[in-house]
Design a protein around this motif. Structure first.
Motif, PDB file in Angstrom:
ATOM      1  N   ASN A 104       0.890  -1.029  -0.092  1.00  0.00           N
ATOM      2  CA  ASN A 104      -0.025  -0.123   0.148  1.00  0.00           C
ATOM      3  C   ASN A 104       0.918   1.226   0.158  1.00  0.00           C
ATOM      4  OD1 ASN A 104      -2.670   0.910   0.251  1.00  0.00           O
ATOM      5  ND2 ASN A 104      -2.603   1.630   2.065  1.00  0.00           N
ATOM      6  N   HIS A 105       0.394   2.183  -0.446  1.00  0.00           N
ATOM      7  CA  HIS A 105       1.227   3.700  -0.521  1.00  0.00           C
ATOM      8  C   HIS A 105       1.682   3.911   1.185  1.00  0.00           C
ATOM      9  CE1 HIS A 105      -2.979   5.491   0.244  1.00  0.00           C
ATOM     10  NE2 HIS A 105      -2.225   6.598   0.616  1.00  0.00           N
ATOM     11  N   ARG A 106       0.881   3.496   1.941  1.00  0.00           N
ATOM     12  CA  ARG A 106       1.644   3.703   3.331  1.00  0.00           C
ATOM     13  C   ARG A 106       0.888   2.768   4.286  1.00  0.00           C
ATOM     14  NH1 ARG A 106      -1.158   9.171   3.221  1.00  0.00           N
ATOM     15  NH2 ARG A 106      -3.014   9.147   4.245  1.00  0.00           N
ATOM     16  N   ALA A 107       1.372   2.423   5.579  1.00  0.00           N
ATOM     17  CA  ALA A 107       0.712   1.424   6.054  1.00  0.00           C
ATOM     18  C   ALA A 107      -0.441   2.110   6.916  1.00  0.00           C
ATOM     19  CB  ALA A 107       2.145   1.111   7.407  1.00  0.00           C
ATOM     20  N   SER A 113     -10.658   4.481  10.798  1.00  0.00           N
ATOM     21  CA  SER A 113     -12.161   4.444  10.244  1.00  0.00           C
ATOM     22  C   SER A 113     -12.163   3.819   8.964  1.00  0.00           C
ATOM     23  CB  SER A 113     -12.725   5.515  10.556  1.00  0.00           C
ATOM     24  OG  SER A 113     -12.925   5.857  11.772  1.00  0.00           O
ATOM     25  N   ILE A 114     -12.930   2.913   8.488  1.00  0.00           N
ATOM     26  CA  ILE A 114     -13.524   2.505   7.319  1.00  0.00           C
ATOM     27  C   ILE A 114     -14.977   2.742   7.097  1.00  0.00           C
ATOM     28  CG2 ILE A 114     -11.627   0.539   7.042  1.00  0.00           C
ATOM     29  CD1 ILE A 114     -13.847  -1.358   7.504  1.00  0.00           C
ATOM     30  N   GLN A 115     -15.232   2.792   5.769  1.00  0.00           N
ATOM     31  CA  GLN A 115     -16.707   3.456   5.421  1.00  0.00           C
ATOM     32  C   GLN A 115     -17.370   2.226   4.582  1.00  0.00           C
ATOM     33  OE1 GLN A 115     -14.269   5.835   4.466  1.00  0.00           O
ATOM     34  NE2 GLN A 115     -14.366   6.226   6.487  1.00  0.00           N
ATOM     35  N   THR A 116     -18.645   1.685   4.861  1.00  0.00           N
ATOM     36  CA  THR A 116     -19.274   0.608   4.325  1.00  0.00           C
ATOM     37  C   THR A 116     -19.641   1.228   3.001  1.00  0.00           C
ATOM     38  OG1 THR A 116     -21.263   1.434   5.311  1.00  0.00           O
ATOM     39  CG2 THR A 116     -20.252  -0.079   6.461  1.00  0.00           C
ATOM     40  N   SER A 145      -5.766  -6.611  -4.311  1.00  0.00           N
ATOM     41  CA  SER A 145      -6.691  -6.462  -5.365  1.00  0.00           C
ATOM     42  C   SER A 145      -8.070  -7.024  -5.089  1.00  0.00           C
ATOM     43  CB  SER A 145      -5.965  -6.315  -6.739  1.00  0.00           C
ATOM     44  OG  SER A 145      -5.776  -7.802  -6.927  1.00  0.00           O
ATOM     45  N   LEU A 146      -9.034  -6.651  -5.973  1.00  0.00           N
ATOM     46  CA  LEU A 146     -10.192  -7.480  -5.950  1.00  0.00           C
ATOM     47  C   LEU A 146     -10.347  -8.952  -6.501  1.00  0.00           C
ATOM     48  CD1 LEU A 146     -13.012  -4.821  -5.492  1.00  0.00           C
ATOM     49  CD2 LEU A 146     -11.860  -5.932  -3.578  1.00  0.00           C
ATOM     50  N   PRO A 147     -10.462 -10.029  -6.119  1.00  0.00           N
ATOM     51  CA  PRO A 147     -10.581 -11.145  -6.850  1.00  0.00           C
ATOM     52  C   PRO A 147     -11.648 -10.992  -7.952  1.00  0.00           C
ATOM     53  CG  PRO A 147     -10.751 -11.710  -4.516  1.00  0.00           C
ATOM     54  CD  PRO A 147     -10.843 -10.132  -4.630  1.00  0.00           C
ATOM     55  N   GLU A 160      -7.751   1.601  -0.473  1.00  0.00           N
ATOM     56  CA  GLU A 160      -9.144   1.588  -1.225  1.00  0.00           C
ATOM     57  C   GLU A 160      -9.858   0.303  -0.768  1.00  0.00           C
ATOM     58  OE1 GLU A 160     -10.727   2.209  -5.805  1.00  0.00           O
ATOM     59  OE2 GLU A 160      -8.458   1.625  -5.450  1.00  0.00           O
ATOM     60  N   ASN A 161      -9.048  -0.826  -0.740  1.00  0.00           N
ATOM     61  CA  ASN A 161      -9.732  -2.326  -0.743  1.00  0.00           C
ATOM     62  C   ASN A 161      -9.747  -2.581   0.643  1.00  0.00           C
ATOM     63  OD1 ASN A 161     -10.457  -2.466  -3.474  1.00  0.00           O
ATOM     64  ND2 ASN A 161      -8.414  -3.166  -4.075  1.00  0.00           N
TER      65      ASN A 161
END
Length: 240
Positions: A104-107, A113-116, A145-147, A160-161
């Motif tokens: 990832n571009h940073r740890a 927080s994440i968003q649904t 990445s997304l399968p 992002e993911n």
């Protein structure tokens, strides 16, 4: 019903609240201590589902058990058996199902927080409104990445993911929703040098050590509530 196999990859990376939650849901578990040399089973049919926990290693590191778990997941997927992955476990799941993992571009470390997302799978698995923030505990540098066929159910600006589901059966979560106060203490004690290094580098996605332990009982209880809802959905797919 056959037990759910729970794979523990490091001494610190215990299942945390996963086993108690599954116990409460009436599901037996068998913890497989990969970190202590227990072999990865070749036949998934002796289990009703698979859960993979986290670890400091990367999915492409030369540990034989990583590829063995990837093959086990692929066999489980062919059988329609559900798999859940936490942090490293989510990355192993993603690779097994055809995705890639990279830095990832940073740890992300500590309370983030994440968003649904706004889709039916997000609603069903989180049981939250679209765009609602979920406080999580993070400790990762890589991202998946997304399968093929996966639906993303959580995101944030740093990574992002954050979580995905496949076939309304498998779930991969970058976050450590399994944390307890004792586990947070163990993570900081074991990996404090990484935390300090990222803080000194000015990484804005890293909690201070003081923040790590702020309102820790309330925060981990919130994680448990989220994870219980996720596993209430996940156990519906278990194989008899």
């Amino acid at each position: 019903m056959k037990p759910v196999a729970v794979f523990q990859h490091t001494e610190v990376g215990t299942p945390g609240t996963v086993v108690p939650i599954l116990d409460d849901l009436g599901v037996r578990t068998q913890v497989i201590r990969v970190d202590q040399g227990e072999p990865v089973p070749e036949n998934p049919e002796v289990f009703s589902g698979l859960v993979l926990m986290g670890g400091y290693m990367g999915v492409y590191d030369p540990f034989p058990w990583i590829n063995q778990e990837i093959e086990l997941i692929r066999r489980a997927n062919e059988l329609g058996m559900p798999v859940a992955g936490h942090c490293l476990g989510s990355q192993i799941l993603a690779v097994a199902l055809g995705a890639k993992v990279e830095k990832n571009h940073r740890a992300e470390i500590g309370w983030q927080s994440i968003q649904t997302e706004n889709n039916l799978f997000s609603d069903a698995w989180w049981q939250r409104k679209p765009g609602e923030e979920l406080l999580t505990f993070q400790w990762h540098s890589d991202t998946f990445s997304l399968p093929p066929g996966a639906v993303r159910i959580a995101t944030n600006r740093t990574c992002e993911n954050q979580a995905f589901v496949v076939n309304d059966l498998h779930i991969g979560m970058q976050s450590h929703f399994e944390m307890t106060p004792a586990l947070v203490e163990a993570y900081v004690a074991k990996n404090g040098a990484f935390l300090k290094r990222e803080r000194e580098a000015g990484n804005p996605s890293v909690s201070s050590e003081n923040e790590m332990f702020s309102n820790i009982s309330e925060r981990t209880a919130g994680l448990t509530d989220v994870l219980r809802r996720v596993y209430q959905r996940w156990v519906q797919g278990l194989k008899n």
